[in-house]
Design a protein around this motif. Structure first.
Motif, PDB file in Angstrom:
ATOM      1  N   UNK A   1      -8.037 -29.322  12.780  1.00 25.75           N
ATOM      2  CA  UNK A   1      -6.991 -29.595  13.331  1.00 25.75           C
ATOM      3  C   UNK A   1      -5.672 -28.971  12.968  1.00 25.75           C
ATOM      4  N   UNK A   2      -5.433 -28.587  11.544  1.00 24.02           N
ATOM      5  CA  UNK A   2      -4.414 -27.807  10.948  1.00 24.02           C
ATOM      6  C   UNK A   2      -4.320 -26.681  11.804  1.00 24.02           C
ATOM      7  N   UNK A   3      -5.373 -26.013  12.066  1.00 20.25           N
ATOM      8  CA  UNK A   3      -5.329 -24.511  12.384  1.00 20.25           C
ATOM      9  C   UNK A   3      -4.981 -24.700  13.922  1.00 20.25           C
ATOM     10  N   UNK A   4      -5.413 -26.045  14.602  1.00 21.29           N
ATOM     11  CA  UNK A   4      -5.352 -25.838  16.299  1.00 21.29           C
ATOM     12  C   UNK A   4      -4.228 -25.604  16.732  1.00 21.29           C
ATOM     13  N   UNK A   5      -2.820 -26.112  16.109  1.00 23.03           N
ATOM     14  CA  UNK A   5      -1.776 -25.511  17.197  1.00 23.03           C
ATOM     15  C   UNK A   5      -1.793 -24.101  17.316  1.00 23.03           C
ATOM     16  N   UNK A   6      -1.997 -23.447  16.435  1.00 27.21           N
ATOM     17  CA  UNK A   6      -2.051 -21.803  16.782  1.00 27.21           C
ATOM     18  C   UNK A   6      -2.915 -21.361  17.441  1.00 27.21           C
TER      19      UNK A   6
ATOM     20  N   UNK B   1      -3.075 -20.555  25.181  1.00 29.04           N
ATOM     21  CA  UNK B   1      -2.147 -21.005  26.301  1.00 29.04           C
ATOM     22  C   UNK B   1      -1.298 -19.825  26.572  1.00 29.04           C
ATOM     23  N   UNK B   2      -0.857 -19.150  25.560  1.00 26.02           N
ATOM     24  CA  UNK B   2       0.064 -17.902  25.653  1.00 26.02           C
ATOM     25  C   UNK B   2      -0.633 -16.758  26.632  1.00 26.02           C
TER      26      UNK B   2
END
Lengths: 362, 290
Positions: B13-18, B24-25
């Motif tokens: 979950x820490x890595x997930x934003x990236x 998405x990008x």
């Protein structure tokens, strides 16, 4: 101000189900009439027929001497408080109360005056701009009341208005409804399944069962002289003990001379039963009947204790004052004053007790 | 909490934003690139478009191309400029969206709140039309339009598209959630059927109406088959049909720079509707009325 008169009102649904089986009832001007009964007894249907939300299969309903059978709800000059309040979710509290008046073409300043007045009475003044979803249960209930009050109706109709509130709030609102109804003096019909609510609110108590009226009267009269075994067991908590004379004789009660000719059931309120010492002081000259019960459970609730016991295969509740000094198991001799006994015939109808004079002869 | 970082879920979950942003990008790039290239091509001259390689930065013909499209004529469609096409398409899309909403909200209102003979029959009749694909109905519908003399009219373009079982069904489902006590309270307050409709049903369903409007507007805007059949004259074309007519089979015949400009104009109104109505959605979602 109006009387409401129902004459042989019946409701038959399309499937042939008869929900209301011929009701005759007159609610006097300014009285609060409570319709009470178990669910499915037709009390709500009857209320909705008075409101004009259900068609009347036969009979007539008069409000203030005018037959309203064919009138729309809005033309009957009634106001109704619904079980789930039925507040208009997209309107402010003010608009909720003003909506009915606007539809009637009431001039704006008068609407404003009436809504403010009702809001003051119900302490809703600071909430007028809120939406219903921003209110608590009790506040919603008040808005529903306010909506009824501003219309200045001839009759208030309440359809189990307190059943969605928690116990504490219910007690509070019950008192408020009673006070408000007295202050306004508007004829009201109130439906509930809660016998405590019915007892405390009613001027006229109507006990209904399966589409019929079992008994009409002042609450305490109904309590003291229930007309049928149904009323006897429905009004009062814990309910009246209903035993057969055989049960009583088998455990040592002497009923000779006391039992009216048709009686097949003897009713004794839990509070009229007690230890022999306590009851002999109370009974005075009337005399006692005494019999043995087998104790099941003793439930102390603080001010009083409920003793659940058995007489052969029938169960009996005894209401003892304070902390009862009785054993928790085994047998107990209980007593009831003779003049507190109720008698019912094979149809469950009340039978008058044998007069005192005749008793002595017997 | 170092030991928690060791745990699989936490580190993921820490890595997930990236990771999720990268995905998405990438997705957005794939979706946006054709649109971006359409815009680039709309600023180039025809020669620049036809000569490889693809140019990836906007050119210098922006004003020329847009001026020609808006105020000149588009050669292939008989001298009709983009304004006329936009006007036609707007009329069609708006009429279809509004017409569908009006008809379906009224029929759903009737089906849910009134008791009349054959109520459920009518409901099922409406429901069954869902099962017929457009192509099955299109020839008989065309014949009817011809017989009524509605070819090359706005009525002919919009009327057959208006009846909508889907929207009726949606409104019906929503109306069934309106509590019966609300209707009864309104009756006691003196609201007849029309009052109840305008004072209760309409305000309560405004978020549904907004959602449907977006969907139906885009549906009307992108109609292809029916406008193609029912319009003959060029000045009744919708922008989608015009685009089709502008593209010739021979590459050199096609004025690609003007096609690109027209495409940009065809995209803008639906985007505007989505953006504008989205604010309504959010407002409606925040202020849930029930």
């Amino acid at each position: 101000m109006a009387t409401v008169a129902l004459k042989t009102v019946r409701k038959v649904y399309a499937g042939g189900m008869e929900a209301v089986k011929g009701i005759d009832l007159t609610v006097p001007d300014g009285a609060l009439c409570v319709l009470v009964g178990p669910s499915g007894c037709g009390k709500s249907t009857l209320l909705r027929m008075i409101a004009g939300l259900e068609e009347i299969s036969s009979g007539t309903i008069e409000i203030d001497g005018r037959v309203v059978n064919a009138l729309e709800p809005a033309e009957r000059d009634i106001a109704m408080v619904f079980q789930n309040y039925a507040l208009y979710p997209h309107m402010s509290v003010y608009d909720n109360m003003a909506y009915g008046l606007r539809n009637r073409g009431t001039p704006k300043p008068e609407i404003e005056r009436k809504v403010r007045e009702a809001a003051r009475m119900l302490e809703l003044g600071s909430l007028l701009d809120r939406r219903p979803r921003q209110l608590s249960g009790g506040q919603r209930q008040r808005v529903a009341m306010g909506r009824a009050i501003v219309r200045d109706p001839k009759v208030f109709l309440f359809d189990e208005p307190l059943s969605n509130l928690d116990a504490k709030l219910r007690g509070q609102m019950r008192v408020e409804i009673r006070k408000l109804q007295r202050d306004l003096g508007v004829t009201s019909i109130y439906v509930t399944h809660d016998q405590l609510e019915a007892m405390t609110l009613a001027d006229v108590l109507v006990v209904m069962n399966s589409g019929r009226i079992e008994q009409v009267g002042a609450p305490l009269d109904v309590y003291e002289e229930p007309a049928t075994t149904f009323v006897a067991s429905f009004i009062g908590a814990p309910p009246m003990n209903l035993l057969t004379p055989d049960h009583l004789s088998a455990v040592g009660a002497v009923l000779e001379g006391l039992l009216p000719a048709d009686a097949v059931t003897v009713g004794i309120r839990p509070e009229d039963l007690g230890t022999v010492e306590a009851k002999s002081a109370e009974a005075g000259s009337a005399g006692l009947i005494t019999f043995d019960v087998t104790i099941d459970v003793l439930e102390p609730v603080g001010a009083e204790s409920y003793l659940y016991a058995r007489v052969q295969d029938a169960s009996v509740v005894v209401r003892l004052p304070g902390r009862a000094a009785v054993p928790e198991t085994g047998k107990l001799k209980v007593a009831a004053p003779v003049d507190k006994l109720h008698f019912f015939d094979t149809h469950g109808k009340r039978v008058d007790p044998v007069p005192v004079a005749a008793r002595r002869l017997g | 909490m170092p030991e928690r970082t060791e745990a699989g879920t936490t580190s993921r979950s820490r890595r997930s934003p990236w990771v999720s942003h990268a995905v998405l990008i990438a997705g957005i790039l794939i979706v946006v690139f054709p649109i971006y290239y359409t815009f680039v091509a709309s600023t180039l001259s025809l020669q620049q478009i036809l000569r490889p390689p693809l140019q990836l930065l906007p050119g210098s013909h922006f004003l020329d191309n847009y001026y020609e499209a808006l105020f000149g004529g588009l050669g292939r469609v008989g001298g009709i400029n983009v304004w006329t096409l936009l006007l036609n398409t707007s009329i069609v899309a708006l009429s279809v969206a509004v017409g569908k909403i009006v008809i379906s909200i009224l029929s759903a209102y009737a089906i849910v709140f009134f008791r009349f003979p054959f109520r459920m029959t009518f409901f099922w009749v409406i429901f069954i039309t869902l099962m017929l694909p457009v192509e099955v109905r299109i020839l008989p519908t065309y014949k009817v339009m011809v017989d009524l003399g509605l070819i090359d009219t706005y009525t002919g373009l919009t009327l057959p598209l208006m009846a909508s079982a889907t929207a009726t069904l949606l409104f019906r489902q929503f109306f069934m959630t309106i509590p019966g006590e609300l209707l009864e309270a309104a009756r006691v307050d003196g609201a007849g059927p029309w009052r109840f409709f305008f004072d209760f049903v309409l305000p309560l369903s405004k978020t549904n109406i907004a959602a449907l409007f977006v969907i139906l507007f885009i549906y009307g805007w992108t109609q292809y088959l029916w406008p193609l059949l029912v319009t003959n004259s060029n000045d009744m074309n919708t922008i989608i049909i015009a685009l089709r007519k502008m593209i010739s089979y021979a590459d050199a015949d096609t004025q690609w720079h003007l096609v690109m400009v027209t495409t940009i104009f065809a995209i803008l109104p639906p985007v505007a509707v989505v953006v504008l109505m989205q604010r309504w959605f959010v407002k409606g979602l925040v202020e849930t009325e029930k």
